[in-house]
Scaffold this motif. Structure first.
Motif: not given
Ligand code: SF4
Length: 232
Positions: A45-50, A56-62, A64-75, A95-99
């Motif tokens: 299943v892991y290969e199928l998911a990857m 491209p569209e899924v990769k960009e969405f993923a 941006l989602a992980s970038l958002q996750e990152f931006q929820c923290y400050e070091r 906003r990141k997604c242009g919605f």
């Protein structure tokens, strides 16, 4: 002996996938993963998911989602600190997604909160469509409820929650993202089933816990100790 024939991450003592106990900067060692680990049970299943992420569209969405996750923290010098409530995350991610146009599907019991959310989103430049669960004014009898199964009593008119029509209206409203706000259990399941646009959840309904169902779990050793017993 625990059943090991299906994935049970919630029972995992090692969390190796997350590199718990591993060396920083090195890939996790998977030597100690349990027999019920999905990496052991369903490796294909892991290969199928990857492969999905390679679209491209899924990769960009993923991304941006992980970038958002990152931006929820400050070091900070004193360590890592969280900084964003979910409503701000929603705004930043949209906003990141242009919605531009968001669609709130809300419960009648959260009409006040839907108004507050609309204010916040509109102030931030979004167009906001909203649809309340009672739209359509269809009586509960239409889906087979009896007189004694109405909250306000047997003689009262009671409008059914209509998550299917909520989803259909959201689907037709050219929204970029649907936002669920406090739909009931089961009604939310139907909404998710019929919603055809990207969907996120701002809040789920918990009538007793201020729409924070985890509060009951956190109190499970004290005020909600009844959760340790079988629920009737
Ligand atoms: S994927 Fe495997 S290692 Fe990771 S939490 Fe689940 S059971 Fe544990």
């Amino acid at each position: 002996m625990a059943d090991t024939s299906y994935p049970r991450c919630a029972r995992c003592p090692v969390k190796s996938c997350e590199n718990q106990g591993g060396k920083p900067g090195e890939p996790p060692s998977l030597e100690k993963i349990p027999a019920f680990c999905p990496m052991k049970l369903l490796p294909d299943v892991y290969e199928l998911a990857m492969a999905e992420y390679d679209k491209p569209e899924v990769k960009e969405f993923a991304r941006l989602a992980s970038l958002q996750e990152f931006q929820c923290y400050e070091r900070l010098p004193e360590g890592l600190r969280t900084k964003l409530p979910r409503v701000e995350e929603l705004i930043q991610f949209a906003r990141k997604c242009g919605f531009k146009r968001l669609g709130i599907a809300h419960c009648g019991g959260l009409a006040y909160e839907a108004g507050l959310l609309t204010d916040v989103l509109e102030k931030n430049g979004f167009e906001v469509v909203s649809v309340m669960c009672k739209t359509g004014a269809v009586p509960k009898e239409r889906i087979g409820l009896g007189a004694n199964e109405k909250i306000a009593g047997p003689d009262a008119w009671e409008t059914m929650c209509n998550p299917i029509v909520q989803a259909m209206i959201i689907n037709r409203s050219n929204v970029d993202l649907a936002v669920m706000l406090g739909l009931c259990i089961g009604h939310d399941t139907l909404f998710i089933r019929y919603c055809k646009v990207p969907l996120t959840v701002l809040a789920v309904k918990d009538r007793v816990m201020g729409h924070n169902p985890l509060a009951a779990l956190y109190l499970g050793q004290t005020y909600y100790s009844r959760l340790r017993n079988k629920i009737e």
